[in-house]
Design an enzyme around this catalytic site. Structure first.
Site, PDB file in Angstrom:
ATOM      1  N   HIS A  29       3.734   4.319   0.037  1.00  0.00           N
ATOM      2  CA  HIS A  29       4.019   5.307  -1.273  1.00  0.00           C
ATOM      3  C   HIS A  29       4.554   4.428  -2.350  1.00  0.00           C
ATOM      4  CE1 HIS A  29       4.300   7.669   2.707  1.00  0.00           C
ATOM      5  NE2 HIS A  29       4.480   8.657   1.838  1.00  0.00           N
ATOM      6  N   GLU A  62      -6.640  15.473   1.850  1.00  0.00           N
ATOM      7  CA  GLU A  62      -7.003  14.828   0.571  1.00  0.00           C
ATOM      8  C   GLU A  62      -8.485  15.069   0.178  1.00  0.00           C
ATOM      9  OE1 GLU A  62      -4.615  13.866   2.339  1.00  0.00           O
ATOM     10  OE2 GLU A  62      -2.971  13.771   0.948  1.00  0.00           O
TER      11      GLU A  62
END
Lengths: 349, 336
Positions: free
Chosen positions: B142, B73
């Site tokens: 998540h 990322e």
């Protein structure tokens, strides 16, 4: 064609001019900082001039670079104007960033300089992105990332090189190993003899060159640039150099002794290059002195430029945030954080 | 299904589609319109996106413009910043908003600050798309809702669509914007459907809230999933309480005018947003209303959000902390 053809005598003279301009600029910046005229911090490039100038000389004018918080040398090597750089160090409106960036953030995207950077290791991902743009466009523009030995310990640097290698992007990653990550010697930061060994992990070429020798840097970057432009992907180059000054001006440098500094100074990149040019008969003592004087004069002119430069108006603190007009900010730019009257919502959106 | 609907006197062609389809359609139209636009992220290409949002865009536009990234990322967020600074218009997908943490250096210190620190001499046309929210039993790493981080940080714009039309119109504006825009997709509304204009030039301005349902007694300012749930509550209460429901749509800039006008009419306010209650979206919305409409309030405002916890795994625990229609209803009932 490279920005400077260092194979020619004219090119060698030009390279020496650039190196001296960096040394004079940073000498003046250090002095002015010590005099209390320049706010913040300054990180000087003195001793590393062969890396910045050798690398940028091997690039094409349209190529991009990313830089570090020790970026003055990269800026001058890329051809930026010392007047506007000095104005930026002083926080003046006439500076490259209108006084909002300062020493650590000088940028000129149009000139291919994507910014000095206050975050160690932040430049390589930006370079990978710029190389992504280049790879999707026309032409053979290449992007070179300067970063330090300290940044090699940062995860985002490896992510960036991995991306560029995987996608065969036109990038060159250049580690300026100046032997210190801030105040910690390189051998205490890495378990590697040569930082270029990391290239093996990405299956890209990796080389370590003498960063005190402008010709060695120029040739290595020239080859890496050609490889990148040919679509063969990135190269990792380590240039071994030495930071003659502290990490920042005012650094007491408890992490090294004078003997070590002197040993490296004997191999000073400007001094040895001058000697080579003298020995080869490219320049005479008088001509070299003349180049010194020209560099001093140009930096003097930069200081004079700053004397005439203007402080930004406080309202400019609210400018340059967004491309669109954001109502929240317009209100502050108007001089008040609150609307008058309040209840009708008035000027607020 | 295509229909013509009356939108404030103008007849516009619309189509019924889900939020997922609206987002995909926005990307398709913008990829088609502007060759500088490209999409990159983890599994956005061949896989079609972990929530199937990019679908067949890879087949349609090829691997260069719908680009699978390694799991890195920080690297590809930074590449998005560098690409934007040099003339591209990247859409960067971060699979789950929780993973933004991995990339935050590039977000905070590069993307958000470059334009400002360079004295306005660069643009930063990045769109970051990411999924937020609980409800799938995906546990804390998540299920997070972090849009407050982004809205709080100067230099970034943050939008949180609650309907398919908002999703399409706001995403197209985000992609066309020269500022960095974070586009937060609540993963539980991908299947929500509604009428969406089909005109490829249909966009919605960033920074405008939408009154989704008019009412007289209470204003509910909601985001994302809670827009739909608040509309359902308003339907249920119809006849007893007249509820005005506003889709906030944009956290920054924030449409203070629409909020204040509504509260001037209703006198009561509920703020419903699936993020932790302290120091967040709720606080900002309330502050804007208090600063500009304090004397319009007839009762202390109510906040509906996540108590200051992470989202747990076990379904009964998850349901405990996630705000929903029942919480909005309870807040309304406390006010009237």
């Amino acid at each position: 064609m490279a920005t400077i053809d260092i194979e020619t005598e004219a090119g060698q003279r030009e390279a020496l001019e650039r190196m001296l301009l960096i040394r004079e600029f940073d000498g003046a910046a250090g002095q002015r900082f010590a005099d209390g005229e320049i706010p913040g911090f300054v990180h000087l490039y003195i001793g590393e001039e062969a890396v910045g100038v050798g690398a940028c000389a091997a690039l094409e004018p349209d190529d991009y670079i990313t830089s570090t918080h020790r970026g003055h040398g990269h800026c001058i090597a890329k051809g930026l104007d010392p007047k506007r750089m000095m104005a930026e160090l002083y926080g003046k409106r006439e500076g490259y960033c209108n006084g909002k960036g300062g020493s650590m953030h000088i940028a000129d995207v149009d000139a291919g300089m994507l910014g000095a950077n206050g975050i160690v290791g932040a430049g390589p991902p930006l370079a990978t992105g710029a190389a992504l743009t280049a790879s999707m466009g026309d032409g053979d523009r290449v992007v070179l990332a300067f970063f330090g030995d300290g940044a090699v310990a940062q995860g985002q640097v490896h992510e960036a090189i991995n991306l560029a290698a995987t996608w065969s992007l036109p990038a060159v990653f250049l580690v300026e190993n100046n032997q210190f990550g801030e105040g910690t010697p390189v051998e205490k930061q890495h378990n590697l003899e040569d930082l270029s060994e990391t290239a093996e992990a990405y299956d890209i070429p990796g080389f370590t060159v003498d960063g005190m020798d402008i010709t060695a840097v120029y040739e290595a970057v020239g080859e890496a640039r050609e490889r990148a432009a040919d679509g063969d992907g990135p190269t990792l180059i380590e240039a071994n150099t030495y930071r003659f000054r502290g990490h920042f001006e005012g650094d007491q440098e408890p992490y090294r002794d004078d003997e070590e500094v002197d040993r490296w100074r004997d191999r000073g990149p400007i001094e040895t290059f001058e000697q080579r040019l003298l020995d080869a008969g490219v320049l005479t003592e008088d001509e070299i002195e003349e180049i010194h004087e020209e560099a001093r004069a140009e930096i003097e002119a930069a200081i004079e430029f700053v004397d005439e430069a203007t402080d930004p108006d406080p309202s400019e603190a609210y400018e340059d945030m967004y491309a669109v007009a954001v109502p929240e900010l317009q209100e502050f730019a108007g001089g008040s954080a609150r609307t008058d009257g309040g209840v009708d919502g008035g000027e607020r959106q | 299904m295509s229909t013509e609907s009356d939108t404030g006197g103008e007849v516009a062609n619309t189509e019924t589609m889900t939020v997922r389809e609206a987002i995909r359609e926005a990307m398709r139209e913008e990829l088609d319109r502007d060759e500088d636009v490209f999409l990159m992220g983890e599994d956005v290409g061949v896989f079609g996106g972990v929530f199937d949002v990019s679908g067949d865009l890879y087949e349609e536009f090829g691997e260069e413009r719908v680009r699978d990234t390694p799991i890195s990322e920080a690297g590809f967020m930074g590449a998005g910043v560098g690409a934007a600074a040099t003339g591209s218009r990247p859409i960067v997908e971060i699979m789950f908003a929780d993973f933004l943490g991995v990339s935050m250096e590039q977000v905070m210190n590069q993307m958000a600050k470059m334009r400002y620190m360079f004295g306005g001499k660069t643009e930063m046309p990045v769109t970051v798309r990411t999924t937020e929210g609980g409800g799938m039993g995906a546990a804390s790493q998540h299920s997070g809702t972090v849009h407050t981080w982004i809205a709080h940080f100067p230099g970034l714009l943050a939008v949180t669509p609650g309907t398919p039309a908002a999703a399409k119109g706001l995403l197209k504006s985000a992609i066309r914007s020269n500022d960095p825009v974070f586009f937060f997709e609540n993963k539980m509304i991908y299947e929500r459907s509604g009428e969406v204009p089909t005109d490829p030039d249909f966009t919605l301005p960033l920074g405008e809230a939408s009154v989704e349902r008019e009412g007289e007694d209470v204003t509910v300012v909601a985001t994302q999933r809670l827009v739909g749930e608040s509309l359902d509550v308003a339907d249920d209460l119809d006849g007893d309480v007249s509820v005005e429901v506003i889709d906030l749509r944009s956290l920054y800039p924030l449409d203070t005018d629409t909020l204040v006008e509504s509260v001037e009419k209703t006198g009561r306010l509920v703020v419903a947003d699936e993020s932790p209650l302290s120091y967040g979206t709720h606080a900002e919305v309330l502050t804007r209303v208090l600063e500009n409409g304090f004397f319009s309030l007839d009762a202390p405002p109510e906040r509906v959000g996540v108590p200051d916890t992470h989202v747990p795994f076990s379904p009964p625990l998850e349901q405990e902390v996630l705000p929903g229609g029942e919480d909005v209803r309870a807040a309304i009932e406390r006010l009237v």
